[in-house]
Design a protein around this motif. Structure first.
Motif, mmCIF file in Angstrom:
data_model
loop_
_atom_site.group_PDB
_atom_site.id
_atom_site.type_symbol
_atom_site.label_atom_id
_atom_site.label_comp_id
_atom_site.label_asym_id
_atom_site.label_seq_id
_atom_site.Cartn_x
_atom_site.Cartn_y
_atom_site.Cartn_z
ATOM 1 N N PRO A 57 0.900 -1.357 -0.157
ATOM 2 C CA PRO A 57 -0.066 -0.005 -0.103
ATOM 3 C C PRO A 57 0.832 1.245 -0.147
ATOM 4 O O PRO A 57 0.358 2.416 -0.379
ATOM 5 C CB PRO A 57 -0.773 -0.038 1.310
ATOM 6 N N ALA A 58 2.206 1.075 0.448
ATOM 7 C CA ALA A 58 2.783 2.423 0.507
ATOM 8 C C ALA A 58 3.066 3.106 -0.829
ATOM 9 O O ALA A 58 3.176 4.213 -1.123
ATOM 10 C CB ALA A 58 4.300 2.242 1.087
ATOM 11 N N TYR A 59 3.262 2.192 -1.877
ATOM 12 C CA TYR A 59 2.998 2.916 -3.239
ATOM 13 C C TYR A 59 1.934 3.225 -4.075
ATOM 14 O O TYR A 59 1.732 3.553 -5.311
ATOM 15 C CB TYR A 59 3.615 1.818 -4.071
ATOM 16 N N CYS A 60 0.707 3.216 -3.565
ATOM 17 C CA CYS A 60 -0.489 3.711 -3.868
ATOM 18 C C CYS A 60 -1.057 4.917 -2.952
ATOM 19 O O CYS A 60 -0.863 4.988 -1.871
ATOM 20 C CB CYS A 60 -1.491 2.304 -3.844
ATOM 21 N N HIS A 61 -1.891 5.735 -3.441
ATOM 22 C CA HIS A 61 -2.816 6.801 -2.768
ATOM 23 C C HIS A 61 -3.604 6.006 -1.634
ATOM 24 O O HIS A 61 -4.395 4.982 -2.101
ATOM 25 C CB HIS A 61 -3.492 7.412 -3.672
ATOM 26 N N GLU A 102 4.803 7.244 -11.681
ATOM 27 C CA GLU A 102 4.420 7.049 -10.265
ATOM 28 C C GLU A 102 5.436 6.456 -9.547
ATOM 29 O O GLU A 102 6.325 5.862 -10.167
ATOM 30 C CB GLU A 102 3.060 6.211 -10.373
ATOM 31 N N ALA A 103 5.338 6.739 -8.157
ATOM 32 C CA ALA A 103 6.316 6.100 -7.124
ATOM 33 C C ALA A 103 6.566 4.641 -7.374
ATOM 34 O O ALA A 103 7.945 4.205 -7.527
ATOM 35 C CB ALA A 103 5.821 6.534 -5.748
ATOM 36 N N ARG A 104 5.786 3.786 -7.808
ATOM 37 C CA ARG A 104 5.810 2.431 -7.635
ATOM 38 C C ARG A 104 6.817 1.853 -8.980
ATOM 39 O O ARG A 104 7.748 1.188 -8.918
ATOM 40 C CB ARG A 104 4.509 1.747 -7.695
ATOM 41 N N LYS A 105 6.579 2.671 -10.002
ATOM 42 C CA LYS A 105 7.505 2.421 -11.238
ATOM 43 C C LYS A 105 8.974 2.731 -11.109
ATOM 44 O O LYS A 105 9.750 2.337 -11.760
ATOM 45 C CB LYS A 105 6.879 2.950 -12.567
ATOM 46 N N VAL A 117 14.918 7.525 -22.293
ATOM 47 C CA VAL A 117 13.546 7.986 -22.593
ATOM 48 C C VAL A 117 12.558 7.145 -21.788
ATOM 49 O O VAL A 117 12.222 6.087 -21.870
ATOM 50 C CB VAL A 117 13.254 7.449 -24.273
ATOM 51 N N CYS A 118 11.760 7.927 -20.911
ATOM 52 C CA CYS A 118 10.692 7.540 -19.908
ATOM 53 C C CYS A 118 9.254 7.708 -21.006
ATOM 54 O O CYS A 118 9.091 8.919 -21.268
ATOM 55 C CB CYS A 118 10.746 8.192 -18.769
ATOM 56 N N ILE A 119 8.483 6.581 -21.082
ATOM 57 C CA ILE A 119 7.380 6.925 -21.877
ATOM 58 C C ILE A 119 6.257 6.431 -20.785
ATOM 59 O O ILE A 119 6.274 5.426 -20.181
ATOM 60 C CB ILE A 119 7.291 5.773 -22.950
ATOM 61 N N SER A 120 5.256 7.481 -20.555
ATOM 62 C CA SER A 120 4.130 7.342 -19.573
ATOM 63 C C SER A 120 3.122 7.556 -20.569
ATOM 64 O O SER A 120 2.772 8.743 -21.035
ATOM 65 C CB SER A 120 4.419 8.117 -18.677
ATOM 66 N N GLY A 121 1.796 6.697 -20.111
ATOM 67 C CA GLY A 121 0.603 7.247 -20.505
ATOM 68 C C GLY A 121 -0.016 8.049 -19.639
ATOM 69 O O GLY A 121 -1.052 9.041 -20.176
ATOM 70 N N THR A 122 -0.075 7.882 -18.404
ATOM 71 C CA THR A 122 -0.697 8.636 -17.394
ATOM 72 C C THR A 122 0.256 9.160 -16.246
ATOM 73 O O THR A 122 1.286 8.532 -16.142
ATOM 74 C CB THR A 122 -2.045 7.973 -16.833
ATOM 75 N N GLN A 123 -0.131 9.885 -15.452
ATOM 76 C CA GLN A 123 0.497 10.001 -14.154
ATOM 77 C C GLN A 123 -0.223 9.638 -13.014
ATOM 78 O O GLN A 123 -1.539 9.862 -12.642
ATOM 79 C CB GLN A 123 0.785 11.468 -14.094
ATOM 80 N N GLY A 124 0.560 9.035 -12.263
ATOM 81 C CA GLY A 124 -0.137 8.312 -11.001
ATOM 82 C C GLY A 124 0.341 8.938 -9.639
ATOM 83 O O GLY A 124 0.800 9.839 -9.703
ATOM 84 N N TYR A 125 0.303 7.936 -8.706
ATOM 85 C CA TYR A 125 0.572 8.488 -7.272
ATOM 86 C C TYR A 125 1.927 8.910 -7.233
ATOM 87 O O TYR A 125 2.664 8.030 -7.374
ATOM 88 C CB TYR A 125 0.262 7.210 -6.316
#
Length: 675
Positions: A214-218, A306-309, A334-342
């Motif tokens: 859970p530490a890696y999630c909102h 996000e933090a988990r990645k 090159v960091c490829i990201s579709g969305t931004q998370g926690y």
């Protein structure tokens, strides 16, 4: 006329006849709706539903002989996702990969896509062709404001005129292949389908990261996920997992919550190693120079920001590489990201705070499948420093294009790496730095890894995944003892009808949501659940010793236009309570005394308000904004200690203690005799 032509003509004639009869039934229903009994109207509706099952369209009629082998795929969450997003992330990519191939791969099985429709308050069928068009568009570009995209998504959400609720055939298998934990009241609809049609419910468990890590999630996502997990354990017949690690995590999480899942009830179906579909391959590829890149002068790091990645871990390594070797010697990250998370903003801040890093690291968003494949094909290698995964699509995708991949040694990542990835100890920046440095500057080592991948990599297509899925589902369901849904037993104690507030797995935690009956409920909230204009039901099994039930009602919220209201409660045991006054901003306990019983019995009650018409709209239907139910208390005859504790809690305002003592629901299904 040949036999085939005659048979085809007879089928068309039959469908036309059914359609004509249905139209006449509609006319009859309109004529009689004001002049006949409710029972007669129910009979008319039942007949209409039967006719719908026979004559939806020609193709469905021609496949009618396969209906007993039907597999229903719930894609409710994916359709909701498309409302606000276009480019899919990991879970959505798995769903699209399966659905895009399932109709061309499976044989002897009637495959139907379905979703929950909040307006109809029931399950509806989803147009296969329309969904596949939307899926293809989602992979082709990242512009969510594109007119064609918006039109197709809107059409996907719109129920066809005259379309009725989906009637599952008896014993159908419903597979939820996405992330249903974000759908309000989801399990009410699962229970409805189980009660009416005895469906077999099989959820895909892509991961249990919010519960295990859970530490890696909102925190809000953790609460929501744990609430979903509690309900899944109460409703699922079997499970599909995407990795051995995710399967182990599910068994562990369930055990903490007091539920035992036999290992053989969870089938592992790993994702494919290919990107998208062949139909998404056509199109113009963006030139690498557009991003100031050239062949083999960059390293890919793919994943939601996000933090988990752990993109920060990769950025920190690149900082040290620049210091040790100079900017000119270090390839671009090159960091490829579709969305931004926690906590994804932390990675952005890390990048923006260092000019040297900015010269050798970029973040790309909105990358479609065509460009993603091009970026894979021309990169030097890939790095995936995630702290925890359910699977790890970027790992297998990298191997698919013959590119070495450096990844942490946790969770499912070794399995995704197929023994071909370079593993480093999770959390060790030193080990990650050494692995990256060796891959960049030791050309012989990198070439040897490329040769190893070339010789030993095994391609797994989405068609193979679909076939594997069918075999695993049939293996789980065929010949197994089917379970019929019955209301769960409610031992003495307090049951809170509130949304989950758990931020970690705790032994004995359960969800009383399972006692809600029918679609007349609003969403679970911190105070409880509001009732809709048609009323809301409770359903449970009671011990013969249960002689009283107390229902905890919540009055209208404090608003200037709200007034005290009255509610009504009717039970299946002959007890009717009328004109119960509930004041604005107040709570009230209503006690229902039950007649004596010699054996276990089913208790059902319906609660509704006298002023539901003053409600507000929620999810397209009117919600009563006046009466809510916070929970209920079960009293058993002779248990005076529990009664005293209850009275003390109510009088002293300590019901929160009882919410933590909610008794676990250990089983909600019973064996049904073979039909």
């Amino acid at each position: 006329m040949g036999n085939e032509d005659r048979e085809k003509e007879e089928k068309i004639s039959f469908v036309e006849t059914i359609t004509a009869v249905k139209k006449e039934m509609e006319k009859l229903n309109n004529i009689l709706s004001k002049d006949v009994s409710e029972k007669t109207l129910e009979n008319i509706s039942s007949l209409k539903a039967i006719l719908d099952g026979f004559g939806r369209n020609n193709s469905e009629y021609s496949n009618n002989n396969q209906v007993k082998n039907a597999l229903y795929f719930d894609i409710s969450d994916l359709i909701i996702f498309f409302r606000h997003n276009r480019l899919p992330t990991g879970i959505q990519r798995v769903q699209i990969g399966i659905i895009n191939n399932i109709f061309d791969t499976l044989s002897g099985v009637n495959v139907i896509l379905c979703r929950i429709d909040p307006l109809l308050e029931d399950w509806v069928e989803v147009s296969t062709e329309r969904f596949r068009r939307v899926a293809l568009l989602s992979l082709a570009a990242g512009d969510s404001d594109d007119e064609e995209w918006r039109a197709e998504v809107d059409a996907l959400h719109t129920l066809a005129p005259g379309k009725s609720a989906l009637s599952f055939p008896r014993d159908a298998v419903l597979i939820s292949i996405g992330a249903s934990w974000g759908i309000e009241n989801y399990f009410i609809y699962i229970r409805e389908a189980k009660e009416k049609h005895n469906i077999c419910y099989i959820p895909f468990v892509h991961d249990v990261v919010p519960a295990i890590a859970p530490a890696y999630c909102h925190p809000d996502d953790v609460k929501k996920f744990i609430g979903w997990l509690l309900s899944v354990l109460q409703h699922a017949d079997y499970y599909i997992s995407v990795s051995d690690s995710a399967k182990k995590d599910l068994i562990t999480a369930a055990r903490i919550l007091g539920v035992y899942i036999p290992s053989e009830h969870i089938a592992v179906v790993t994702p494919a190693t290919e990107i998208g579909s062949q139909k998404a391959d056509s199109g113009k590829t963006t030139n690498l120079a557009h991003w100031n890149l050239s062949r083999q002068n960059y390293v890919l790091c793919i994943g939601t920001l996000e933090a988990r990645k752990n993109q920060i871990g990769a950025f920190e390594v690149w900082k040290k590489l620049i210091m040790m070797h100079g900017k000119e010697q270090v390839p671009t990250l090159v960091c490829i990201s579709g969305t931004q998370g926690y906590k994804g903003d932390q990675a952005i801040d890390c990048l923006n705070s260092n000019p040297d890093l900015q010269s050798r690291a970029i973040i790309l968003r909105g990358i479609n499948d065509i460009d993603l494949k091009n970026l894979y094909e021309n990169c030097l290698f890939t790095v995936f420093p995630s702290f925890y995964e359910g699977w790890g699509l970027p790992v297998t995708e990298s191997l698919r294009y013959g590119k070495p991949v450096i990844t942490a040694d946790n969770s499912s990542l070794p399995q995704a790496g197929m023994g071909l990835s370079v593993l480093y100890k999770t959390g060790s920046q030193k080990a990650l730095l050494q692995a990256v440095e060796k891959m960049i500057f030791d050309q012989k080592f990198r070439a040897a890894k490329e040769e190893e991948i070339k010789k030993n990599f095994v391609l797994r297509t989405w068609s193979q995944v679909v076939q594997d899925l069918q075999n695993k589902v049939l293996g789980l369901t065929q010949g197994a003892t089917r379970l019929a849904w019955v209301p769960p037993l409610a031992p003495q104690g307090y049951y809170a009808l509130t949304k989950s507030d758990e931020t970690a797995l705790c032994a004995g935690t359960t969800s009383a949501e399972v006692y809600r009956h029918g679609t007349g409920w609003g969403a679970l909230e911190a105070f409880g659940s509001r009732i809709m204009e048609d009323g809301a039901g409770l359903s449970m099994r009671l011990s013969p010793r249960t002689r009283r039930i107390a229902i905890h009602l919540i009055g209208p919220p404090h608003e200037h236009d709200k007034q005290d209201v009255r509610c009504y409660i009717e039970t299946n045991l002959g007890v009717v309570l009328r004109d119960i006054l509930v004041s604005v901003g107040k709570q009230r306990w209503v006690f229902i005394d039950l007649p004596p019983a010699e054996k276990e019995r089913t208790f059902m009650c319906q609660v509704w308000s006298s002023s539901a018409s003053s409600g507000v709209y929620q999810a397209g239907k009117k919600q009563s904004a006046d009466i809510g139910v916070s929970g209920f208390f079960i009293f058993n005859e002779g248990d005076n200690r529990e009664k005293i504790d209850f009275l003390e809690a109510v009088s002293l305002g300590g019901m929160e203690d009882y919410k933590q003592r909610t008794l676990p629901v250990t089983s909600v299904m019973v064996e049904r005799p073979a039909s």
